[in-house]
Enzyme design. Structure first.
Site, mmCIF file in Angstrom:
data_model
loop_
_atom_site.group_PDB
_atom_site.id
_atom_site.type_symbol
_atom_site.label_atom_id
_atom_site.label_comp_id
_atom_site.label_asym_id
_atom_site.label_seq_id
_atom_site.Cartn_x
_atom_site.Cartn_y
_atom_site.Cartn_z
ATOM 1 N N LYS A 69 -49.730 -41.518 17.330
ATOM 2 C CA LYS A 69 -49.496 -40.963 18.689
ATOM 3 C C LYS A 69 -49.128 -39.490 18.469
ATOM 4 O O LYS A 69 -47.952 -39.124 17.981
ATOM 5 C CB LYS A 69 -48.458 -41.669 19.425
ATOM 6 C CG LYS A 69 -48.059 -41.231 20.783
ATOM 7 C CD LYS A 69 -46.936 -41.586 21.303
ATOM 8 C CE LYS A 69 -45.721 -40.556 21.622
ATOM 9 N NZ LYS A 69 -46.194 -39.245 22.239
ATOM 10 N N THR A 105 -34.059 -38.574 20.362
ATOM 11 C CA THR A 105 -35.187 -39.456 20.586
ATOM 12 C C THR A 105 -35.013 -40.274 19.186
ATOM 13 O O THR A 105 -35.464 -41.472 19.283
ATOM 14 C CB THR A 105 -36.295 -38.612 20.567
ATOM 15 O OG1 THR A 105 -36.295 -37.741 21.991
ATOM 16 C CG2 THR A 105 -37.511 -39.497 20.980
ATOM 17 N N GLY A 106 -34.794 -39.938 18.272
ATOM 18 C CA GLY A 106 -34.876 -40.710 16.985
ATOM 19 C C GLY A 106 -33.874 -41.917 17.105
ATOM 20 O O GLY A 106 -34.081 -43.211 16.625
ATOM 21 N N GLU A 125 -37.605 -38.500 10.735
ATOM 22 C CA GLU A 125 -37.321 -37.189 10.319
ATOM 23 C C GLU A 125 -36.968 -36.244 11.529
ATOM 24 O O GLU A 125 -37.658 -36.200 12.451
ATOM 25 C CB GLU A 125 -38.425 -36.525 9.529
ATOM 26 C CG GLU A 125 -38.072 -35.552 8.624
ATOM 27 C CD GLU A 125 -38.384 -34.236 9.243
ATOM 28 O OE1 GLU A 125 -37.446 -33.591 9.856
ATOM 29 O OE2 GLU A 125 -39.530 -33.680 9.478
ATOM 30 N N GLY A 169 -39.049 -35.766 14.988
ATOM 31 C CA GLY A 169 -38.695 -35.037 16.370
ATOM 32 C C GLY A 169 -37.358 -35.165 16.587
ATOM 33 O O GLY A 169 -36.728 -34.963 15.371
ATOM 34 N N SER A 170 -36.615 -35.162 17.641
ATOM 35 C CA SER A 170 -35.310 -34.874 17.904
ATOM 36 C C SER A 170 -34.203 -35.936 17.428
ATOM 37 O O SER A 170 -34.876 -37.086 17.640
ATOM 38 C CB SER A 170 -34.901 -34.423 19.194
ATOM 39 O OG SER A 170 -35.032 -35.687 20.182
ATOM 40 N N THR A 171 -33.211 -35.508 17.007
ATOM 41 C CA THR A 171 -32.155 -36.706 16.654
ATOM 42 C C THR A 171 -31.935 -37.572 17.887
ATOM 43 O O THR A 171 -31.968 -38.692 17.876
ATOM 44 C CB THR A 171 -30.867 -36.095 16.305
ATOM 45 O OG1 THR A 171 -31.194 -35.342 14.951
ATOM 46 C CG2 THR A 171 -29.575 -37.030 16.137
ATOM 47 N N CYS A 175 -38.043 -27.854 11.573
ATOM 48 C CA CYS A 175 -36.831 -28.631 11.546
ATOM 49 C C CYS A 175 -36.107 -28.050 10.203
ATOM 50 O O CYS A 175 -34.820 -28.045 10.463
ATOM 51 C CB CYS A 175 -37.258 -30.137 11.165
ATOM 52 S SG CYS A 175 -38.323 -30.493 9.848
ATOM 53 N N GLU A 183 -28.893 -26.677 17.404
ATOM 54 C CA GLU A 183 -30.299 -26.401 16.652
ATOM 55 C C GLU A 183 -31.094 -25.622 18.088
ATOM 56 O O GLU A 183 -31.579 -26.256 18.858
ATOM 57 C CB GLU A 183 -31.055 -27.620 16.295
ATOM 58 C CG GLU A 183 -32.398 -27.612 15.921
ATOM 59 C CD GLU A 183 -33.239 -28.790 15.600
ATOM 60 O OE1 GLU A 183 -32.940 -29.872 16.373
ATOM 61 O OE2 GLU A 183 -34.013 -28.612 14.838
HETATM 62 P P1 NDP Z 1 -38.687 -35.452 21.196
HETATM 63 O O1 NDP Z 1 -37.911 -35.976 19.815
HETATM 64 O O2 NDP Z 1 -38.322 -35.943 22.344
HETATM 65 O O3 NDP Z 1 -40.140 -36.255 20.918
HETATM 66 C C1 NDP Z 1 -40.996 -36.331 19.984
HETATM 67 C C2 NDP Z 1 -42.050 -37.330 19.879
HETATM 68 O O4 NDP Z 1 -41.342 -38.729 20.337
HETATM 69 C C3 NDP Z 1 -42.938 -37.100 21.252
HETATM 70 O O5 NDP Z 1 -44.300 -37.542 20.665
HETATM 71 C C4 NDP Z 1 -42.404 -37.891 22.160
HETATM 72 O O6 NDP Z 1 -43.479 -38.403 23.266
HETATM 73 C C5 NDP Z 1 -42.044 -38.831 21.519
HETATM 74 N N1 NDP Z 1 -40.947 -39.879 22.380
HETATM 75 C C6 NDP Z 1 -39.914 -39.325 23.240
HETATM 76 N N2 NDP Z 1 -39.067 -40.408 23.617
HETATM 77 C C7 NDP Z 1 -39.577 -41.332 22.887
HETATM 78 C C8 NDP Z 1 -39.030 -42.748 22.991
HETATM 79 N N3 NDP Z 1 -37.997 -43.077 23.798
HETATM 80 N N4 NDP Z 1 -39.647 -43.751 22.054
HETATM 81 C C9 NDP Z 1 -40.744 -43.127 21.117
HETATM 82 N N5 NDP Z 1 -41.162 -42.170 21.366
HETATM 83 C C10 NDP Z 1 -40.546 -41.090 22.128
HETATM 84 O O7 NDP Z 1 -39.188 -34.130 20.957
HETATM 85 P P2 NDP Z 1 -39.098 -33.038 22.183
HETATM 86 O O8 NDP Z 1 -40.454 -32.609 22.572
HETATM 87 O O9 NDP Z 1 -38.439 -33.513 23.466
HETATM 88 O O10 NDP Z 1 -38.153 -31.939 21.806
HETATM 89 C C11 NDP Z 1 -36.885 -31.761 21.949
HETATM 90 C C12 NDP Z 1 -36.044 -31.118 20.638
HETATM 91 O O11 NDP Z 1 -36.612 -31.899 19.458
HETATM 92 C C13 NDP Z 1 -36.540 -29.831 20.335
HETATM 93 O O12 NDP Z 1 -35.595 -29.087 20.847
HETATM 94 C C14 NDP Z 1 -36.201 -29.909 18.815
HETATM 95 O O13 NDP Z 1 -34.787 -29.688 18.625
HETATM 96 C C15 NDP Z 1 -36.502 -31.192 18.455
HETATM 97 N N6 NDP Z 1 -37.910 -31.383 17.713
HETATM 98 C C16 NDP Z 1 -37.869 -31.649 16.406
HETATM 99 C C17 NDP Z 1 -38.845 -31.551 15.508
HETATM 100 C C18 NDP Z 1 -38.763 -31.735 14.048
HETATM 101 O O14 NDP Z 1 -39.615 -31.279 13.457
HETATM 102 N N7 NDP Z 1 -37.794 -32.457 13.472
HETATM 103 C C19 NDP Z 1 -40.132 -31.656 16.120
HETATM 104 C C20 NDP Z 1 -39.988 -31.290 17.679
HETATM 105 C C21 NDP Z 1 -38.937 -31.344 18.244
HETATM 106 P P3 NDP Z 1 -43.145 -37.606 24.756
HETATM 107 O O15 NDP Z 1 -43.145 -36.118 24.785
HETATM 108 O O16 NDP Z 1 -44.333 -38.146 25.500
HETATM 109 O O17 NDP Z 1 -42.078 -38.170 25.174
#
Ligand code: NDP
Length: 476
Positions: free
Chosen positions: A173, A228-229, A246, A224-226, A280, A377
């Site tokens: 996804k 959402t993790g 991660e 992704g973000s902490t 990240c 961050e």
């Molecule tokens: P998120 O962590 O929210 O999203 C990352 C992915 O997870 C997207 O594909 C998102 O899909 C999906 N997602 C969101 N909510 C859920 C859930 N409840 N269950 C499963 N999957 C989910 O990143 P954001 O785009 O909102 O960015 C926010 C912050 O995240 C940034 O400011 C940055 O700090 C951090 N980030 C860190 C990254 C890294 O490399 N570690 C990469 C990107 C962001 P959808 O968009 O459809 O919700």
């Protein structure tokens, strides 16, 4: 295979193209123009993808690792055949300069080829004739990869390669902000992998939770973000899915008094600002010894002024826009907060109105350690330079964070630099280098920067269940 990189974006479910009744618009962050529409999957289609994966699992895990290695290499070769089209598409959907997009595609190809070279031999724990104990590494089942928008291709491949190599089947996804290259990767895979082995699905914000709650999925690999993790982990508990997370980081870089400032500046500039700071493991807090601080700050600002920001498809552009509107708004809000808190900026700090999600390079001058611009961050081109006077103090400040992803230490006396590195709480600590990763090198976060690792043998084992076989020659 003739692929249409301009308009035809379909999901891959069970080895075939799949459309949906609803669609999502994809925006080029440099122009804010809608550049494509992609399927917004219905929940019944997600069920179909999970069923297809499950059906493919039996044959895929039994086909043998040599065949899976060959098919992963073939996928890398096909990506290489289309590298230029992928790079241009990546720039258009993500915003990064074309050279960086080409590097991401090239690195993805390299990763596929290198990961395909890994073996998964069992470990023999005891080899006596009467009692043999073997530890096997068997695949988990259906793995869902949830990828972010900063490195859509690279971070998807970090998950696809080890997962498929280990004998799992997958759903990928992509972020709804950057689905185009992933959908095209799925198209390439249709020609190479058996149906159902790699399904690529696109959808709006409801899709992530559908995946993490789905009882037919056995593991989630998430970047992704902490915040959402944590949501992913909670939701994955339903059927005790395995998770690799991660997450975010707030990486410190420590510049010791004997560092070679001229040599360090370009490395740390790009560690902070490449990909418009959306990495990240970007260096997000630079601690400079007070004896060097003024010289370092001047040189960093001079270097920053020489860098060209703009649309990533333009010749000579080195930094593109922020990838999406919500992130653009978050970074702007952080800068506004810093301004109202009285933070001094050596460069930037304001965001002019205009087309595209562009933020000028912002360098803050020794802001308060507790201010948001240091403690959070930014995930954008915003960098605090901070002054320190002794090693104990800087180690304490570097470690005073809920994050523990990576860090770097810079100095001419290697033993002194190593002594500082040894005290840092992070998954990776670099000495006189930064953002040095490799397919054979485990990468993961301490504290709230993640759970588990990617890459290396340890990363491959995250896609396996351990299985112990105890074989006795006679009943015991
Ligand atoms: P998120 O962590 O929210 O999203 C990352 C992915 O997870 C997207 O594909 C998102 O899909 C999906 N997602 C969101 N909510 C859920 C859930 N409840 N269950 C499963 N999957 C989910 O990143 P954001 O785009 O909102 O960015 C926010 C912050 O995240 C940034 O400011 C940055 O700090 C951090 N980030 C860190 C990254 C890294 O490399 N570690 C990469 C990107 C962001 P959808 O968009 O459809 O919700």
């Amino acid at each position: 295979m003739n692929m249409d990189f301009a308009s035809d974006f379909t999901m891959t479910i069970n080895g075939r193209a799949a459309w949906a009744t609803e669609t999502l618009a994809v925006v080029n962050p440099a122009t804010e123009a809608v550049i494509a529409h992609v399927p917004d999957i219905a929940s019944v289609q997600l069920d179909e993808a999970v069923t297809a994966a499950r059906q493919a699992f039996g044959d895929w895990k039994d086909v043998g690792i040599a065949k899976r290695q060959a098919l992963l290499r073939a996928l890398g070769d096909r990506l290489a055949d289309h590298a230029d089209e992928f790079a241009l598409l990546l720039t258009r959907e993500q915003g990064k300069p074309l050279a960086d997009a080409a590097m991401e595609i090239g690195t993805g190809i390299y990763w596929l080829q290198e990961m395909a070279g890994q073996a998964l031999e069992p470990d023999i724990l005891s080899d006596a004739p009467e009692r043999r104990v073997e530890l096997r590494h068997v695949p988990i089942g259906v793995v869902a990869a949830i990828a972010p928008w900063n490195f859509p291709v690279g971070l998807a491949i970090w998950k696809i390669a080890p997962s498929l190599l280990a004998g799992n089947v997958m759903l990928l996804k992509p972020s709804p902000f950057t689905p185009l290259t992933s959908l095209k990767l799925g198209e390439l895979a249709r020609e190479i992998l058996p149906p159902g082995v790699l399904n690529v699905v696109s959808g709006s914000d409801r899709l992530g939770p559908w995946i993490t709650e789905h009882p037919g999925i056995d593991k989630i690999a998430f970047t992704g973000s902490t915040a959402t993790g944590k949501a992913v982990m909670r939701s994955a508990a339903g059927n005790l899915k395995r998770v690799t997370l991660e997450l975010g980081g707030n990486d410190p870089a420590i510049v010791l008094p004997d560092a070679d400032v001229e040599a360090v500046i370009p490395r740390l500039f790009w560690a902070a600002f490449a990909n418009a700071g959306q990495i990240c493991i970007a260096s997000k807090r630079i601690y400079v010894h007070e004896s060097l601080y003024d010289r370092f700050a001047t040189a960093m600002v001079d270097y920053a002024k020489s860098v060209k920001i703009g649309d990533g498809t333009e010749q000579g552009v080195q930094i593109g826009p922020i990838q999406n509107r919500p992130q653009f708004d978050r970074v702007r809000a952080l800068l506004a907060d810093a301004r109202s808190a009285g933070t001094r900026f050596l460069l930037g700090g304001d965001v002019p109105e205009g087309q595209g999600y562009f933020i000028p390079i912002a360098i803050a001058d020794n802001p308060d350690e507790k201010s948001r611009v240091v403690a959070e961050e930014a995930f954008g081109p915003v960098l605090p330079l901070l002054k320190f006077s002794n090693v104990d103090e800087v180690v304490a400040r570097a470690n005073d964070s809920p994050y523990g992803l990576a860090a770097s230490v810079w100095g001419t006396n290697l033993d002194a630099a190593q002594a500082v590195a040894d005290r840092i709480e992070a998954g990776t600590v670099w000495i006189n280098t930064v953002q040095d990763l490799g397919p054979g090198q485990p990468f993961g976060g301490h504290k709230q920067s993640g759970l588990g690792v990617e890459n290396g043998r340890e990363g491959l084992l995250e896609y396996c269940n351990p299985q112990v076989i105890v074989r006795c020659a006679a009943p015991t």
